[in-house]
Design an enzyme around this catalytic site. Structure first.
Site, PDB file in Angstrom:
ATOM      1  N   GLU A   1       0.825  -1.207   0.000  1.00  0.00           N
ATOM      2  CA  GLU A   1       0.000   0.000   0.000  1.00  0.00           C
ATOM      3  C   GLU A   1       0.861   1.260   0.000  1.00  0.00           C
ATOM      4  O   GLU A   1       1.765   1.414   0.807  1.00  0.00           O
ATOM      5  CB  GLU A   1      -0.898   0.056   1.232  1.00  0.00           C
ATOM      6  CG  GLU A   1      -1.596   1.413   1.308  1.00  0.00           C
ATOM      7  CD  GLU A   1      -2.471   1.608   2.522  1.00  0.00           C
ATOM      8  OE1 GLU A   1      -2.489   0.739   3.406  1.00  0.00           O
ATOM      9  OE2 GLU A   1      -3.136   2.661   2.573  1.00  0.00           O
TER      10      GLU A   1
ATOM     11  N   ASP B   1       8.997   5.809  15.422  1.00  0.00           N
ATOM     12  CA  ASP B   1       8.793   7.223  15.181  1.00  0.00           C
ATOM     13  C   ASP B   1       9.203   7.967  16.450  1.00  0.00           C
ATOM     14  O   ASP B   1       8.660   7.695  17.517  1.00  0.00           O
ATOM     15  CB  ASP B   1       7.295   7.443  14.866  1.00  0.00           C
ATOM     16  CG  ASP B   1       6.982   8.896  14.586  1.00  0.00           C
ATOM     17  OD1 ASP B   1       7.914   9.726  14.607  1.00  0.00           O
ATOM     18  OD2 ASP B   1       5.806   9.210  14.354  1.00  0.00           O
TER      19      ASP B   1
ATOM     20  N   ASP C   1       9.597  11.782  18.040  1.00  0.00           N
ATOM     21  CA  ASP C   1       9.200  13.145  17.733  1.00  0.00           C
ATOM     22  C   ASP C   1       9.618  14.072  18.869  1.00  0.00           C
ATOM     23  O   ASP C   1       9.361  13.795  20.029  1.00  0.00           O
ATOM     24  CB  ASP C   1       7.680  13.184  17.569  1.00  0.00           C
ATOM     25  CG  ASP C   1       7.227  14.485  16.954  1.00  0.00           C
ATOM     26  OD1 ASP C   1       6.517  14.432  15.944  1.00  0.00           O
ATOM     27  OD2 ASP C   1       7.593  15.557  17.483  1.00  0.00           O
TER      28      ASP C   1
ATOM     29  N   CYS D   1      13.572  25.219  22.869  1.00  0.00           N
ATOM     30  CA  CYS D   1      12.423  25.452  21.992  1.00  0.00           C
ATOM     31  C   CYS D   1      11.235  24.604  22.468  1.00  0.00           C
ATOM     32  O   CYS D   1      11.388  23.744  23.326  1.00  0.00           O
ATOM     33  CB  CYS D   1      12.696  25.098  20.532  1.00  0.00           C
ATOM     34  SG  CYS D   1      14.353  24.610  20.092  1.00  0.00           S
TER      35      CYS D   1
HETATM   36 ZN   LIG Z   1      15.971  23.477  20.707  1.00  0.00          ZN
END
Ligand SMILES: [Zn+2]
Ligand code: SF4
Lengths: 481, 486
Positions: A91, A154, A156, A167
């Protein structure tokens, strides 16, 4: 990856034309446009747009490599052990402009794939499982189900928001990216050393994370239960996976060798050298609170905090203040351990909490999860999802990844004008301008660190199976009356 | 019934004992690869299956209460001795195999049933295997075609430190490494991998002898799971129709069989008066019955399923026929008038008390029966843990004034499809006391609750006609006397 979850990028700044010469913006990027305005001087491309994507798929996207990978050695028909429909049972999904999610597409070969993708110009291509039948024709069959799927991971950066100060959300910088490098090293090591896998592909996700594809045949054939077992083996966080607060608990007084190895070889050095100083963990007030909250002795934590508050700076000029305080803390905890056994593992737990890979385990647990294909372009950043060499991941710089615009600028510099139709390649799927750009390096990395070995292994496996079968047939007595 | 239309038939096989080598469970341990090939009398067919079901339910209950492996071993041992042991080993083996195959038929028909059987049979097998001697275990591996051999010493030596480290990480710093390990593909022992209970190296898991059960159970599970799917297609394709007059009803009844006391005789000696119902409901009805009661009070009507479920329950707690008629008439008459009630509904009430029709005394529904019912639109019967939406359920739990933690706990259990455990957790939250026996029957819930109320107040809680307010503190807090400090 929810269907329809498409993020719209800022549309690219159109290339600016001299208004006197061209007043029809729609004609900007049309390659088939009559070559009347050849002498136009293009400025640099910027950002992201479907028009630029069209150029990207036509000139740069490495269809032949993608198809070589996903065919796993299966070629057309040299002998019956080759499954010529193998690729077609895979797929491929596409996300089109306007939140349209097209699932269950399949392709016979690289040419067909290139043709369709160039025609539909997707924002994103996802790779799904290999099914028992061609997923595009699934309605014609009574049973339809996934039979093979790479083991995928995965990671993240947003899952690390509580441990980074530089951040938040989608942003990344050189101070937090080491967290990803740590994840790559730890997981890659487990995959190779513990689980015995060899064909592992790491890919930058284009924005703030990394994807991992484990492609060994044994990995592709894992059941969901076995996938779940692997994710549990990797998991050190307490409670549910969507628990925001990532609490680590290292039970027992002795760590499993996998964990102690990760701690010794990766986590602790990276914590001391990178995470602790760069995230200012013991200087920034809120970070101090967060960190000390993991010490299971409130009084002690208060005491330490007070000491730091009053003591001011105690590190020497060339020593990092965070590091100095960490050593301080270490001393205190070791001293107090005898009195309060609950302090036992708490320093290790802190290091784990800040550095151990935070994987989105749901993605890994099931065969039918889609994952974005390598070499896609992230619509928000314009960055290409390039492979990462795990052996050299320390030197990977997510800020220096080629972008859609930078690549097309390279092409333009070389060709002078993108309205020039792409040259006809010998094979239709071959991108024509790839070699002139910095994407060439990424594709080469894909081949040399991953694809070539994988393909050779697959072919020899197939050949070996074929020989075994032939021998078996030959040794069988011929039956007859 | 002859099972041999199930494929995989071999002439030799489990029914013929191998070498009289009977072991801890008094029967030869088997992976049930070969179905019984003899004819089995219908009575035996059902009786054997029920006996095995008792063992499996016992196993389920012990596991759901988080018993430790060693405790479970002895639970299994007791259950087996009590329900499965026959005069001699050959007989026991025969019963083991026949009952197993009957339950395959009975539990192959839906996903939930298959899951349940798979889980309980695997657990049963695991503890039976653990009870075997090392020699018998090794022999079993060979006989079942599991080609695992102990790791050679030289190789063990190379991994010595890490093996010891794993042993200590599992069992504490004082643990020592096993002397015998089996080296197997890690894919074969998912549960040991998941729990980090083995050393992994290059795709191999080093399984210590005392964890061998996990390895064998893995195979047992896989094979049984495949067989169950196969059995289902055979059941659908032919057995169900072929056996429609004989086996099918027996088999179908087996899977919804409730094996505890049936509460057909009222539990409260004094009986319950109609006036007490609301007070008792607030304090001691399980959620399913509270819900039905609210509905009938609000709507003055309940559809058939709801009337049965609540009516028989009320009978079970000791509401007399007279009072039951009063109860239902009071409500229904408000909507339909007395006449219509007497004409159309009273019969049904008397019927349930065995005063009409076949004159059988109907028994209150068990949790299994309620949970497996399928309420339609406008129905209020069923089990809230199973049939309510998440939102409705958590609102209902909130109305019972449970604290957040208990509600979360209940909702998690519901998410994992443990409805009766969810109900037990509610019970514990409401009563602030552990629910040792689990919840298997709404009437049992009621009885347990009354017992607790009685021991707390020392007299009849309904005497004043005011609802006893359930305590919400944990039992420990309530019970702990102040210890004098010296
Ligand atoms: Zn950073
Ligand atoms: S578990 Fe049993 S008693 Fe509890 S609500 Fe459901 S059916 Fe009623």
């Amino acid at each position: 990856m929810a269907p329809g979850a498409i993020e719209h990028g800022p549309s690219a700044k159109r290339t600016r034309h001299d208004p006197d010469i061209d007043s029809t913006p729609a004609a900007d990027m049309e390659v088939d446009e009559a070559p009347a305005k050849r002498d136009v001087v293009y400025e640099d491309f910027e950002g992201y747009s479907p028009q630029l994507m069209q150029q990207f798929y036509r000139r740069l996207f490495p269809f032949p490599e993608m198809v070589r990978w996903l065919s796993y050695g299966h070629k057309k028909n040299p002998h019956p052990m080759y499954d010529e429909n193998y690729l077609q049972r895979r797929e491929i999904s596409m996300t089109l402009d306007g939140d349209i999610f097209v699932r269950y597409q399949s392709f016979k070969n690289a040419d067909e794939m290139a043709k369709t993708i160039r025609a539909r110009n997707p924002l994103k291509i996802d790779i799904g499982a290999v099914f028992n039948v061609d997923p595009a024709k699934r309605n014609a069959y009574s049973s339809f189900g996934a039979v093979e799927r790479e083991l995928v991971f995965d990671v993240d950066m947003t899952d690390y928001d509580d441990v980074r100060t530089c951040c938040t959300g989608a942003d990344i910088c050189k101070d937090c990216w080491p967290l990803m490098t740590i994840a790559i090293k730890v997981v890659d090591h487990i995959l190779r050393e513990d689980l015995g896998y060899q064909h592992i592909l790491w890919v930058y996700s284009g924005r703030r994370g990394v994807h991992c594809w484990v492609c060994d045949e044994k990995a592709r054939k894992l059941t969901n239960e076995q996938r779940g077992a692997i994710t549990d083996y990797l998991k050190v966080y307490k409670g549910s996976e969507n628990n925001k607060e990532k609490k680590v608990s290292l039970q027992g007084s002795v760590l499993h060798p996998m964990l102690s190895r990760a701690y010794r070889e990766v986590l602790l050095p990276a914590f001391l050298d990178q995470v602790l100083p760069r995230q200012n963990l013991l200087v920034n007030e809120t970070q101090i609170d967060t960190l000390l909250a993991m010490i299971p002795d409130e009084e002690l934590a208060e005491e330490v905090k007070a000491k730091w508050r009053n003591g001011g700076r105690r590190a020497s000029a060339h020593e990092d203040e965070n590091l100095a305080r960490w050593k301080d803390l270490e001393k205190i905890v070791i001293r107090e351990k005898k009195r309060n056994i609950r302090l036992g593992h708490c320093l290790e737990e802190i290091v784990f909490a800040y550095t151990y890979p935070r994987l989105d385990l749901e993605v890994s647990k099931h065969m039918n999860h889609l994952l974005k294909a390598p070499f896609c372009v992230h619509p928000k950043t314009g960055k290409v999802c390039v492979p990462i060499d795990p052996a050299d991941c320390d030197n990977f710089d997510p800020m220096g990844v080629p972008t859609l615009a930078s690549l097309l600028n390279e092409v333009q510099r070389f060709r002078g004008d993108l309205r020039e139709p792409a040259e006809e390649a010998a094979e239709a799927a071959l991108p024509t301008d790839l070699d002139k750009t910095s994407l060439k390096e990424a594709v080469q990395l894909f081949r040399t660190t991953f694809l070539d070995d994988l393909e050779a292994d697959c072919k020899s496996d197939i050949e070996r199976a074929y020989r075994a079968k032939k021998d078996e047939l030959a040794s069988r007595p011929t039956t007859g009356w | 019934m002859n099972f041999s239309n199930v494929p995989n038939k071999r002439k030799s096989g489990a029914a013929s004992p191998l070498h009289g080598d009977y072991t801890a469970s008094g029967a030869q341990l088997t992976m049930y690869q070969v179905p019984p090939i003899e004819d089995v009398a219908l009575e035996e067919f059902e009786q054997f299956a029920l006996d095995r079901l008792r063992v499996l339910k016992g196993v389920e209950e012990a596991r759901s209460r988080g018993r430790k492996p060693d405790e479970l071993e002895s639970v299994v041992n007791d259950l087996w001795r009590k329900h499965m042991r026959m005069g001699d080993a050959a007989e026991t083996t025969r019963k083991d195999i026949i009952s197993h195959y009957v339950l395959r038929l009975a539990y192959c028909r839906t996903e939930d049933l298959r899951k349940w059987l798979l889980s309980q049979e695997s657990a049963l097998f695991r503890y039976r295997f653990r009870m075997e001697s090392p020699d018998a275990q090794r022999r079993f591996l060979t006989e079942s075609g599991l080609p695992y051999n102990p790791v050679a010493n030289a190789e063990l030596e190379a991994h010595k430190d890490k093996l010891l480290q794993v042993a200590r990480s599992v069992a504490g710093a004082g643990a020592t490494a096993e002397s015998v390990y089996y080296k197997v593909p890690f894919e074969d022992v998912p549960e040991l991998v998941a729990g980090r209970k083995v050393l992994l190296s290059k795709g191999w898991a080093y399984v210590p002898r005392d964890q061998l059960a996990a390895l064998v159970v893995g195979h047992f599970r896989t094979r049984l799971s495949k067989s169950l799917t196969l059995t289902r297609s055979q059941w659908n394709a032919k057995i169900e129709a072929q056996e429609k007059d004989r086996l099918t009803p027996v088999v179908e009844a087996l899977s919804s069989r409730y094996l505890g006391p049936d509460y057909s005789t009222p539990s409260t000696k004094a009986g319950v008066r109609v006036a007490d119902v609301d007070a008792l409901a607030a304090a001691s009805f399980p959620l399913c019955m509270q819900h039905l009661l609210h509905k009938v009070r609000d709507d003055h009507h309940l559809k058939h399923g709801g009337r049965q479920q609540l009516g028989l329950f009320l009978k079970g707690i000791g509401l007399t026929l007279e009072d039951a008629l009063t109860f239902w008439r009071t409500e229904f008459a408000q909507k339909f008038g007395v006449d219509k009630f007497d004409k159309e509904y009273a019969y049904n009430v008397r019927h349930n008390y065995g005063k009409e029709g076949k004159r059988t005394d109907y028994t209150p529904y068990s949790c299994i029966k309620i949970i497996s019912s399928t309420p339609g639109v406008g129905d209020h019967h069923g089990c809230p843990y199973r049939h309510f939406s998440q939102d409705n359920l958590s609102a209902a739990l909130g109305r019972m004034r449970l604290n957040r933690k208990t509600i979360d706990d209940v909702m998690t259990k519901v998410k994992n499809h443990h409805y009766q455990l969810a109900c037990a957790a509610t019970f514990e939250g409401v009563h602030g006391a552990p629910c040792e026996s689990g919840i298997n029957h709404p009437n049992q819930y009621f009885d347990e609750s009354r017992k607790r109320a009685a021991s707390r107040e020392g007299d009849d809680p309904t005497a004043q006609g005011t609802p006893p307010v359930a305590e919400r503190q944990p039992a420990a807090e309530r019970a702990s006397p102040v210890t004098p400090v010296h």
